[in-house]
Design a protein around this motif. Structure first.
Motif, PDB file in Angstrom:
ATOM      1  N   PRO A   1      29.669  20.415 -71.046  1.00 48.03           N
ATOM      2  CA  PRO A   1      30.128  21.113 -72.001  1.00 48.03           C
ATOM      3  C   PRO A   1      31.794  21.736 -71.756  1.00 48.03           C
ATOM      4  CG  PRO A   1      28.209  21.905 -71.064  1.00 48.03           C
ATOM      5  CD  PRO A   1      28.544  20.896 -70.362  1.00 48.03           C
TER       6      PRO A   1
ATOM      7  N   PHE B   1      25.556  29.958 -74.229  1.00 46.55           N
ATOM      8  CA  PHE B   1      24.457  29.417 -74.492  1.00 46.55           C
ATOM      9  C   PHE B   1      23.235  30.229 -74.934  1.00 46.55           C
ATOM     10  CE2 PHE B   1      26.285  25.481 -72.179  1.00 46.55           C
ATOM     11  CZ  PHE B   1      26.240  24.896 -73.218  1.00 46.55           C
TER      12      PHE B   1
ATOM     13  N   GLU C   1      29.988  36.271 -81.708  1.00 49.72           N
ATOM     14  CA  GLU C   1      31.168  35.611 -81.337  1.00 49.72           C
ATOM     15  C   GLU C   1      32.128  35.566 -82.354  1.00 49.72           C
ATOM     16  OE1 GLU C   1      30.972  32.518 -77.607  1.00 49.72           O
ATOM     17  OE2 GLU C   1      31.258  31.738 -79.664  1.00 49.72           O
TER      18      GLU C   1
ATOM     19  N   ARG D   1      35.842  37.585 -83.608  1.00 47.19           N
ATOM     20  CA  ARG D   1      37.189  36.910 -83.845  1.00 47.19           C
ATOM     21  C   ARG D   1      37.553  36.917 -85.363  1.00 47.19           C
ATOM     22  NH1 ARG D   1      39.076  32.919 -81.292  1.00 47.19           N
ATOM     23  NH2 ARG D   1      39.588  31.568 -83.025  1.00 47.19           N
TER      24      ARG D   1
ATOM     25  N   ARG E   1      26.608  24.080 -82.634  1.00 47.50           N
ATOM     26  CA  ARG E   1      26.854  24.856 -81.340  1.00 47.50           C
ATOM     27  C   ARG E   1      28.305  25.012 -81.141  1.00 47.50           C
ATOM     28  NH1 ARG E   1      22.495  25.254 -82.121  1.00 47.50           N
ATOM     29  NH2 ARG E   1      20.562  24.669 -80.461  1.00 47.50           N
ATOM     30  N   GLU E   2      29.108  24.878 -82.141  1.00 48.58           N
ATOM     31  CA  GLU E   2      30.710  25.152 -81.786  1.00 48.58           C
ATOM     32  C   GLU E   2      30.800  26.660 -81.898  1.00 48.58           C
ATOM     33  OE1 GLU E   2      34.770  22.950 -82.959  1.00 48.58           O
ATOM     34  OE2 GLU E   2      33.341  23.202 -84.480  1.00 48.58           O
ATOM     35  N   GLY E   3      31.633  27.009 -81.199  1.00 45.15           N
ATOM     36  CA  GLY E   3      32.133  28.516 -81.253  1.00 45.15           C
ATOM     37  C   GLY E   3      33.331  28.816 -80.532  1.00 45.15           C
ATOM     38  N   PRO E   4      33.818  29.855 -80.700  1.00 46.66           N
ATOM     39  CA  PRO E   4      35.270  30.106 -79.910  1.00 46.66           C
ATOM     40  C   PRO E   4      35.494  29.764 -78.767  1.00 46.66           C
ATOM     41  CG  PRO E   4      34.605  32.060 -81.273  1.00 46.66           C
ATOM     42  CD  PRO E   4      33.262  30.866 -80.990  1.00 46.66           C
ATOM     43  N   THR E   5      34.452  29.792 -78.106  1.00 50.38           N
ATOM     44  CA  THR E   5      34.263  29.504 -76.713  1.00 50.38           C
ATOM     45  C   THR E   5      33.885  28.115 -76.351  1.00 50.38           C
ATOM     46  OG1 THR E   5      34.222  31.921 -75.966  1.00 50.38           O
ATOM     47  CG2 THR E   5      33.560  30.309 -74.073  1.00 50.38           C
ATOM     48  N   LEU E   6      32.644  27.855 -76.839  1.00 50.97           N
ATOM     49  CA  LEU E   6      32.048  26.654 -76.713  1.00 50.97           C
ATOM     50  C   LEU E   6      32.777  25.435 -77.592  1.00 50.97           C
ATOM     51  CD1 LEU E   6      29.942  25.064 -74.923  1.00 50.97           C
ATOM     52  CD2 LEU E   6      28.305  25.476 -76.920  1.00 50.97           C
TER      53      LEU E   6
ATOM     54  N   ARG F   1      21.637  22.438 -71.586  1.00 53.14           N
ATOM     55  CA  ARG F   1      22.089  23.873 -71.783  1.00 53.14           C
ATOM     56  C   ARG F   1      22.208  24.201 -73.331  1.00 53.14           C
ATOM     57  NH1 ARG F   1      26.696  24.081 -67.371  1.00 53.14           N
ATOM     58  NH2 ARG F   1      26.652  21.787 -67.893  1.00 53.14           N
ATOM     59  N   PHE F   2      22.651  22.902 -74.137  1.00 50.63           N
ATOM     60  CA  PHE F   2      22.874  22.999 -75.511  1.00 50.63           C
ATOM     61  C   PHE F   2      21.350  23.335 -76.272  1.00 50.63           C
ATOM     62  CE2 PHE F   2      26.756  20.921 -74.568  1.00 50.63           C
ATOM     63  CZ  PHE F   2      27.300  21.380 -75.527  1.00 50.63           C
TER      64      PHE F   2
ATOM     65  N   GLU G   1      26.100  33.397 -81.519  1.00 51.13           N
ATOM     66  CA  GLU G   1      27.040  32.801 -82.576  1.00 51.13           C
ATOM     67  C   GLU G   1      27.849  33.847 -83.452  1.00 51.13           C
ATOM     68  OE1 GLU G   1      26.740  29.164 -84.580  1.00 51.13           O
ATOM     69  OE2 GLU G   1      28.515  29.473 -85.250  1.00 51.13           O
TER      70      GLU G   1
ATOM     71  N   GLY H   1      32.554  21.905 -77.270  1.00 56.58           N
ATOM     72  CA  GLY H   1      31.739  20.740 -77.492  1.00 56.58           C
ATOM     73  C   GLY H   1      31.650  20.137 -76.236  1.00 56.58           C
ATOM     74  N   LEU H   2      31.903  18.884 -76.185  1.00 63.84           N
ATOM     75  CA  LEU H   2      31.868  17.894 -74.979  1.00 63.84           C
ATOM     76  C   LEU H   2      32.897  17.408 -74.486  1.00 63.84           C
ATOM     77  CD1 LEU H   2      28.322  16.124 -76.307  1.00 63.84           C
ATOM     78  CD2 LEU H   2      28.365  17.715 -74.234  1.00 63.84           C
TER      79      LEU H   2
END
Lengths: 732, 189
Positions: free
Chosen positions: B97, B188, A648, A652, B80-85, A557-558, A645, B87-88
């Motif tokens: 995720p 995603f 997002e 914020r 890929r880091e965001g406020p909701t996502l 999914r990434f 992104e 990481g792992l």
């Protein structure tokens, strides 16, 4: 063939046999065309057709029996001197081979339909194969008369059959996983041994303390202390024995696990030949279709390659070979006029070096004109003339991997649609590999692929970046160095360090990967990597050790994450991300070339205080170039890699200006701006849309979506860009 | 090194840890029981996992919760880091995720829970690896059956809240599974 075949139906086995014989026939026929008097080859082809006929009979595919029989007859006729091999006959035999190859893709239930659909074609082929062909027969034989006296090529020499075992791929994967786990698990004993050693050391200290106490304490405690000392000495002895035993056990376990791993890894490895058997035919057919003459020579066919790598190589190799024949190889007339042999040679060469698989695709065609690329770079606005002039040939060839960048004057059906080499590069990179082009105008072009030997276990240096573990495969590391801060120098292109008399660009890996910048430290931890002529020093926070890692793919999914190849668990159970060093180097080179990274490093020391700008672009080069320019002018800059992104971050944070690209994966710039304009709170936010798409209709589409201004990316390095930013913020 | 051993907020005191461990066992047993074929045949009230996060009492249908675990290692994912996502998260040999539930469903992301006993929820709506998510919540209360007849929908304005459920701890917001999963899938896109 041996082993447990209970999991396979008869038809499965037939298909496997059809695949093996089919590939041998197809390849042999191409070889036979240039060496029609090779009796051994004719005999081998006849036997393959005969075997195929027998196998088809067993599973009851009568149509295939008939076609294979006709092929066999045609070969027998040649053997008996009743017929000769001509290009027409080769075409007929290849067509028959192609028809039989269709069976490989069928399920057993589809045989009847396939038979019905191919009856007429099969009959026609069988008739053709039994009809004497006389066209240019004598010419073909005469032309190749000399060849009949040449001993058979090494490739047609008998191969010793070592026997084979069939294992389903899922079971093989499972064995591979277990073997990898056992290898990693065995290394965990190292920790236990270290702990024991520490315990023994501590115990020694305990004894010392007791001795000291004995000297100090009153005589009444002497007996008790003596007793304690004896016990301590005994337990120390036991500990030492345990440690010795553990050492022996550890050694054996490691040896066992290594052997197991190597055995299983070996069973995963397939000869390079196996994945490329279709290419001689493809080159032959393609060159004929294009009115050219070309043959494919293969070197390193026996080189072992991981089956996953081999499978994934097929598509990029197909494209590059097609590219060689279509664009690289000249017409026969051009070749003769240039004093070259009439028949062009395309070479495919595989070898192992430095723990990597190297594959070269080389043609002796017209090569690539670097000046043509340079003109195109300027015409397409990728760089101005002065910058383009300074680009080396190697840098110019890199542009061929850009999406949509093609030097072909005319788009053909074969390649040159602008969707080729960038896709090749993406596929190779997804295998943690790299691809480079070198070329000599008038002499030919070489594609050089480097790939991992296997994708299952890697030995890697673990480094700390921003408080988390990242793994750098050792195959990509020249050496590691700890450098004193004082030895860092500044240059026009950024920071430089000197190690053993060599100078390297010092790059902040954290900044490249969009993590926290590397922490300031008196001792700079660097990984020296990259090719000899452009090695760089990648700065990390610290080194954490070297480990074998069982590679796991990142959650699908990434998607494809820049600078990462996969994931793993460390011996401690901590997750670690495995770095795609080639990709980091690519980004670093681009950033250094743009001056963006160097400027960024310098600007890190200042604290931005100005208005806040969000830059959204999927290209790190463009992002970092914009960030550098904006930061230099006192703006506080955040970045996002795509519209989603960006959206997002926008929700914020408080931003005074948005700068966004148009073409981005997922949510593109147009959708992004439409989305934000639908919200009242973003109604007045200034938005600069920046794109290479600079036609009027595209500009209008951006403005219609809600952009305040629409700029061409060509102006990023001009004052027009920063002037526009100033102007948009002044009107806030 | 930070090593990302997440234990945000206040440290876990030993007595609470013991209670929580017992609690966790109960949760696991409940989840196992609920996944058994026998339970599927029961014409019952749905079982809900009740928990507290970002200052809100919340609930999720137990059927979408794969497991409740101690919080282990996590790792950010560059680019890929965001406020909701976020990481792992490592869970039972997998890296899944990790999402910030506060951002995903519009809670206060800055709220600090005083008496926090963080737990990792593995959300597994389709029982396949590629549909699994993880999130860290402040306190897990446990699984309870709840009668839909007692649920109230009159005060729910958030698209992420399906109903309000009365519990001895107060009113809990039952999260709307589809909206939550849509929100997660969007990170995603």
């Amino acid at each position: 063939m041996s082993g447990d075949l209970s999991g396979f139906s008869m038809f499965d086995l037939f298909k496997e046999e059809a695949r093996t014989h089919g590939e041998a026939i197809s390849r042999g026929l191409v070889e036979l065309e240039s060496n029609p008097a090779n009796k051994e080859l004719i005999a081998a082809l006849m036997r393959a057709a005969h075997s195929l006929k027998g196998a088809a009979r067993i599973v009851g595919v009568d149509l295939a029996v008939g076609v294979a029989h006709a092929m066999e007859d045609a070969m027998v006729a040649v053997q008996n001197g009743e017929a000769v091999i001509t290009p027409t006959r080769i075409d007929q035999l290849l067509a028959a081979s192609d028809l039989l190859a269709q069976l490989i893709e069928l399920e057993e239930s589809g045989i009847d339909d396939w038979t019905m659909a191919n009856v007429a074609n099969a009959d026609s082929l069988a008739t053709d194969l039994r009809t004497p062909v006389t066209d240019a027969a004598s010419e073909a034989v005469e032309r190749n008369q000399d060849a009949s006296e040449i001993p058979a090529e090494a490739s047609s020499a008998p191969v010793v059959d070592e026997g084979s075992v069939r294992v389903t791929s899922s079971r093989l994967d499972q064995i591979m996983r277990l073997a990898g786990e056992s290898l990693v698990a065995s290394r965990r004993f190292q920790t236990v041994r270290d702990q024991l050693m520490m315990l023994r050391r501590r115990h020694g200290k305990f004894q010392s303390r007791l001795r000291e106490a004995r000297l100090r304490e009153a005589e009444t405690s002497e007996e008790a202390l003596d007793q304690a000392l004896r016990e301590a000495a005994r337990s120390e002895l036991e500990l030492a024995e345990h440690q010795d035993q553990l050492d022996v056990f550890l050694g054996k376990l490691e040896e066992l696990a290594d052997s197991l791993y190597n055995e299983v890894l070996g069973s995963r490895m397939r000869p390079f030949d196996e994945g490329i058997s279709m290419f001689p035919r493809m080159v032959r057919d393609l060159s004929r279709d294009l009115g050219k003459k070309a043959i494919l020579e293969i070197d390193g066919g026996a080189v072992p390659v991981d089956r996953d790598v081999l499978r994934e190589l097929e598509a990029p190799l197909t494209h590059m070979l097609r590219n060689c024949v279509d664009h690289g190889v000249e017409t026969t007339e051009e070749r003769l006029a240039n004093g070259k042999p009439e028949i062009a040679t395309v070479k495919l060469n595989a070898y192992h070096q430095g723990g990597r698989l190297h594959v070269l695709i080389e043609d002796d065609g017209k090569g690539i004109d670097p000046e043509g690329i340079r003109r195109k770079v300027v015409d397409r606005g990728f760089a101005d003339e002065s910058v383009a002039e300074a680009l080396t040939d190697r840098e110019l060839y890199e542009f061929l991997f850009l999406p949509g960048f093609s030097t072909a004057k005319a788009v053909t059906d074969v390649s040159g649609r602008g969707v080729g080499l960038d896709v090749v590069q993406t596929m190779v990179q997804s295998m943690a590999g790299g691809v480079r082009i070198s070329s000599v105008p008038g002499k030919g072009t070489t594609f050089h692929l480097t790939l991992p030997l296997t994708r299952s276990v890697v030995r890697a240096l673990i480094a700390d970046l921003g408080g988390e573990s990242y793994a750098f495969p050792l195959t990509h590391i020249d050496r590691i160095e700890k450098i004193q801060e004082e030895s860092i120098q500044s240059s026009e292109n950024g920071r430089v360090v000197e190690v053993d008399g060599d100078q390297f660009s010092l790059l902040d890996t954290g900044a490249i990967m969009e993590l926290d910048p590397v922490r300031p430290s008196r001792k700079i931890h660097t990984i020296i990597t990259g090719s000899e002529d452009e090695a760089v020093a990648l700065q990390v926070d610290s080194f954490l050790g070297e480990e074998d890692l069982l590679v796991r793919p990142l959650d699908k999914r990434f998607g494809r994450v820049p600078h990462l190849s996969s994931t793993a668990f460390r011996e401690t159970g901590e997750p670690v991300l495995i770095v795609d060093v080639e990709d980091v180097l690519r980004s670093a080179r681009r950033a250094v070339a743009e001056g963006a990274f160097a400027t960024d490093v310098v600007s890190d020391t200042s604290t931005p205080v100005g208005p806040r700008v969000l830059v959204v672009d999927d290209s790190i080069t463009v992002r970092e170039a914009q960030r550098a320019i904006l930061t230099r002018h006192g703006y506080e800059v955040d970045v996002a890699v795509d519209g989603a992104e960006g959206w997002e971050r926008l929700q914020r944070g408080q931003y005074d200006l948005l700068i966004t690209d148009v073409d981005m994966p997922g949510m593109n710039g147009i959708q992004f701006v439409q989305t934000l304009r639908a919200q009242t709170r973003f109604k007045d936010l200034p938005v600069a849309m920046v794109s290479y798409k600079d036609e009027e209709s595209q500009r209008q589409e951006g403005l219609d979506a809600g952009a305040t201004v629409y700029l061409s990316k060509h102006v990023i390095n001009d004052s027009q860009f920063i002037d526009t930013v100033h102007s948009l913020l002044k009107h806030q | 090194m930070q090593a990302s051993m997440i234990n945000q907020g206040s440290p876990i005191n030993p007595s609470r840890k013991a209670v929580s461990s017992r609690h966790q066992n109960e949760v696991v047993q409940w989840l196992e029981a609920l996944r058994s074929p026998e339970s599927a045949a029961l014409p019952s009230h749905p079982s809900l996992l009740f928990f507290r996060h970002a200052g809100e009492e919340l609930a999720l249908p137990a059927v979408i919760v794969g497991s409740v675990e101690m919080v282990g290692f996590t790792h950010r994912v560059p680019h890929r880091e965001g406020p909701t996502l976020r990481g792992l998260a490592a869970t039972n040999g997998d890296l899944l995720p990790l999402i910030d539930l506060s951002n995903a469903v519009g809670l206060d992301p800055d709220h600090q829970e005083d008496d926090r006993v963080p737990r990792l929820l593995v959300l597994s709506p389709l029982q396949s690896i590629e549909s699994r998510w993880t999130t860290i919540v402040d306190i897990v209360h446990g699984v309870e059956m709840s009668d839909p007849e007692t649920w109230s929908t009159s005060d729910t304005t958030s698209p992420y809240v399906k109903a309000l459920v009365q519990t001895p701890r107060g009113t809990a917001k039952l999260l709307e599974t589809d909206a939550l999963l849509d929100s997660l899938a969007a990170v995603f896109q």
